[in-house]
Motif scaffolding. Structure first.
Motif: not given
Length: 186
Positions: A113-114, A84-86, A72-74, A96-98
């Motif tokens: 960047t992340a 973009m939160k994944e 799920d992406f926001d 896994q969160d990114r």
């Protein structure tokens, strides 16, 4: 001694041909300019915005599926800066969160960047595609290796995004990801 020179020369020639093929043919040889006149036009502020669902598979170095995931992406944008939160959920149950911080420049260049990206990712949107190159650090439970990543996204006529990424270590492909991204249905 002469036999060893032939073997060594043959091996060098084979490696050179393998490298040339990888650099000038196939996935790695694509350039944003190859797609600049294609439609629909991919604008990351529009197409990577809001609630998205992503489904995909990861292939290991031998070409077999090593993992499947749903994410799920926001994503949200303020002008040319996006967040973009994944959240990825893998077939083994791991999560896994990114968070990507994106910036679209006036010439179509993208900076990204992340937390697990080493340095800054760089890319470009062009026509119906987006290219992003970056170095990603794998989690410690996956070895903690840093992989060179080439990430291509292709916008389809119905608005779905097809994503293909290759991950390399020392120039050798160690994994490939294929996924779809689309707006989450209400």
């Amino acid at each position: 001694m002469t036999v060893w020179i032939y073997i060594f020369t043959g091996a060098l020639l084979a490696l050179a041909l393998f490298w040339i093929k990888g650099m000038f043919m196939g996935f790695a040889a694509q350039r944003p300019e190859d797609y600049e006149d294609e439609h629909p036009t991919f604008d990351i502020r529009q197409h990577l915005n809001g609630q998205l669902v992503c489904e995909g598979v990861i292939y290991g170095p031998l070409g077999r599926v090593s993992s499947r995931f749903v994410a799920d992406f926001d994503a949200s944008w303020e002008g040319d800066k996006g967040l973009m939160k994944e959240r990825f959920v893998y077939d083994d149950g791991s999560v896994q969160d990114r968070e990507w911080h994106l910036e679209l420049r006036s010439d179509g260049a993208i900076a990204a960047t992340a937390p697990d990206v080493v340095g800054e990712g760089r890319g470009r949107q062009s026509g119906s595609t987006v290219l992003l190159r970056y170095n990603i650090r794998l989690p410690e439970n996956s070895g903690g290796h840093v992989l060179n990543t080439v990430d291509w996204m292709y916008l389809t006529p119905n608005g779905t995004i097809m994503n293909r990424s290759q991950f390399r270590k020392f120039g050798i492909k160690v994994a490939e990801l294929v996924a779809t991204m689309r707006p989450r249905e209400a």
